[in-house]
Scaffold this motif. Structure first.
Motif, PDB file in Angstrom:
ATOM      1  N   GLU A  92       6.366  -2.415   1.848  1.00 12.33           N
ATOM      2  CA  GLU A  92       6.201  -0.967   1.863  1.00 12.33           C
ATOM      3  C   GLU A  92       7.009  -0.330   0.742  1.00 12.33           C
ATOM      4  O   GLU A  92       8.204  -0.606   0.607  1.00 12.33           O
ATOM      5  CB  GLU A  92       6.668  -0.355   3.188  1.00 12.33           C
TER       6      GLU A  92
ATOM      7  N   HIS B 296      -0.853   9.107  -3.230  1.00  7.90           N
ATOM      8  CA  HIS B 296      -1.929   9.179  -2.238  1.00  7.90           C
ATOM      9  C   HIS B 296      -3.189   8.474  -2.757  1.00  7.90           C
ATOM     10  O   HIS B 296      -3.837   7.718  -2.028  1.00  7.90           O
ATOM     11  CB  HIS B 296      -2.218  10.647  -1.920  1.00  7.90           C
TER      12      HIS B 296
ATOM     13  N   GLN C 164      -2.652   4.685  -2.713  1.00  4.60           N
ATOM     14  CA  GLN C 164      -2.774   4.122  -1.374  1.00  4.60           C
ATOM     15  C   GLN C 164      -4.228   3.898  -0.981  1.00  4.60           C
ATOM     16  O   GLN C 164      -4.574   2.927  -0.299  1.00  4.60           O
ATOM     17  CB  GLN C 164      -2.101   5.046  -0.356  1.00  4.60           C
ATOM     18  N   ARG C 165      -5.112   4.767  -1.459  1.00 10.74           N
ATOM     19  CA  ARG C 165      -6.529   4.670  -1.112  1.00 10.74           C
ATOM     20  C   ARG C 165      -7.303   3.746  -2.044  1.00 10.74           C
ATOM     21  O   ARG C 165      -8.491   3.487  -1.810  1.00 10.74           O
ATOM     22  CB  ARG C 165      -7.172   6.055  -1.142  1.00 10.74           C
TER      23      ARG C 165
ATOM     24  N   ASP D  84      -6.820  -2.489  -0.749  1.00  9.96           N
ATOM     25  CA  ASP D  84      -5.862  -3.211   0.090  1.00  9.96           C
ATOM     26  C   ASP D  84      -5.337  -4.414  -0.677  1.00  9.96           C
ATOM     27  O   ASP D  84      -6.043  -5.394  -0.880  1.00  9.96           O
ATOM     28  CB  ASP D  84      -6.534  -3.654   1.386  1.00  9.96           C
TER      29      ASP D  84
ATOM     30  N   ARG E 258       1.845  -1.196   1.114  1.00  9.18           N
ATOM     31  CA  ARG E 258       1.601   0.115   1.692  1.00  9.18           C
ATOM     32  C   ARG E 258       2.624   1.097   1.119  1.00  9.18           C
ATOM     33  O   ARG E 258       3.676   0.716   0.626  1.00  9.18           O
ATOM     34  CB  ARG E 258       1.749   0.078   3.215  1.00  9.18           C
ATOM     35  N   ILE E 259       2.288   2.381   1.206  1.00  4.68           N
ATOM     36  CA  ILE E 259       3.202   3.447   0.809  1.00  4.68           C
ATOM     37  C   ILE E 259       3.562   4.241   2.059  1.00  4.68           C
ATOM     38  O   ILE E 259       2.686   4.631   2.828  1.00  4.68           O
ATOM     39  CB  ILE E 259       2.569   4.373  -0.237  1.00  4.68           C
ATOM     40  N   ARG E 260       4.851   4.457   2.259  1.00  7.02           N
ATOM     41  CA  ARG E 260       5.309   5.284   3.373  1.00  7.02           C
ATOM     42  C   ARG E 260       6.187   6.401   2.807  1.00  7.02           C
ATOM     43  O   ARG E 260       7.165   6.128   2.115  1.00  7.02           O
ATOM     44  CB  ARG E 260       6.080   4.469   4.412  1.00  7.02           C
TER      45      ARG E 260
END
Length: 298
Positions: free
Chosen positions: A156, A209, A212-213, A216, A220-222
């Protein structure tokens, strides 16, 4: 076909933000560039240790795989080209895929952000950061005294942002500065349904954003909004993000409580804030950067 960075998230970073060059920088700051260059050349095969932004950069580069190159990291440095050789070798030794760099030998490098189309500029040089922000680029001065990021979340990218004058404009902060807390709360309550204007880091949040899209790749980005706001001023911040169609994973409305301990629990790879008091406290707990924007920095 000509090479292009148009489809990538582009991060420009100085050598001191990425690697621990504090000993070498002390020689550079002494006013003897030849001695500095000689030191870097003598240490050409000695890999520099990770710096404050190293974890952020390494994780962002992990979004690249054999199917797609989604992130580009470019060294943008006041170093001389000879010292640049050590930077690239240190990148290779630390398993960072660094391919591009601009070395300006003591001159400000911020003007090269435009042809790079950079979404973020990280530097330990306060003047370079201010110039970048003035030119409209998200930029932060990396506090080299910050603690390094932890290793609990290898898959992450964790990034924390302050709100006013960072993600949002300083409109509300100006009300607070001139009228105090009650005026600020009333102003934000009255304008709860009116989105805040964009701040300097909104384009970077939007780029994250999109990243992230993009697909896969196992990363992940948090993100977290960590702000001194409290209810009822929280609603305008949330509605602004909704209006932008951008979500954050966590939101902390701390009402003036020190941010450092909360950030320590979130464990970001990097935290951005415009107020020196907040960012200096945060640096004792997490990698931190000062965004010299807004009324508090005028």
């Amino acid at each position: 076909m000509a090479a292009t960075l148009d489809d990538k998230l582009v991060v420009a970073i100085s050598s001191r933000a990425l690697f621990d060059f504090e000993e070498e920088n002390a020689v550079f700051e002494s006013g003897d560039p030849q001695a500095y260059m000689a030191m870097q050349l003598a240490r050409l095969d000695v890999a520099a240790r990770p710096g404050i932004a190293f974890s952020l950069i390494k994780k962002l580069l992990a979004f690249n795989d054999t199917s797609a190159q989604r992130v580009e990291v470019v060294i943008l440095s006041r170093n001389d080209p000879v010292s640049g050789m050590r930077i690239f070798r240190s990148g290779s030794a630390n398993e960072l895929q660094l391919h591009r760099g601009v070395f300006t030998q003591g001159r400000s490098p911020f003007r090269y952000l435009k042809p790079l189309g950079a979404h973020l500029f990280l530097s330990a040089n306060a003047d370079d950061v201010r110039e970048a922000l003035s030119a409209g680029f998200p930029a932060a001065r990396v506090l080299t005294e910050s603690v390094l990021a932890g290793g609990n979340y290898p898959s992450e990218v964790r990034i924390a942002f302050d709100g006013d004058a960072v993600l949002f404009s300083d409109e509300a902060e100006r009300v607070f500065q001139s009228g105090g807390l009650d005026a600020f709360q009333q102003h934000e309550q009255d304008k709860a349904f009116q989105p805040l204007p964009e701040g300097p880091f909104k384009p970077f949040l939007a780029a994250l954003h999109r990243l992230q899209r993009a697909g896969d790749c196992g990363m992940r980005i948090r993100t977290a909004l960590v702000t001194a706001r409290s209810a009822p001023a929280h609603e305008r911040a949330i509605r602004t993000l909704m209006n932008w169609e951008i979500r954050v994973d966590e939101a902390m409305f701390l009402g003036g409580l020190p941010k450092g301990e909360f950030l320590r629990e979130f464990e970001p790879d990097f935290f951005f804030d415009d107020q020196t008091g907040h960012v200096n406290h945060a640096a004792r707990h997490v990698p931190s950067g000062h965004v010299a924007a807004g009324v508090t920095n005028s």
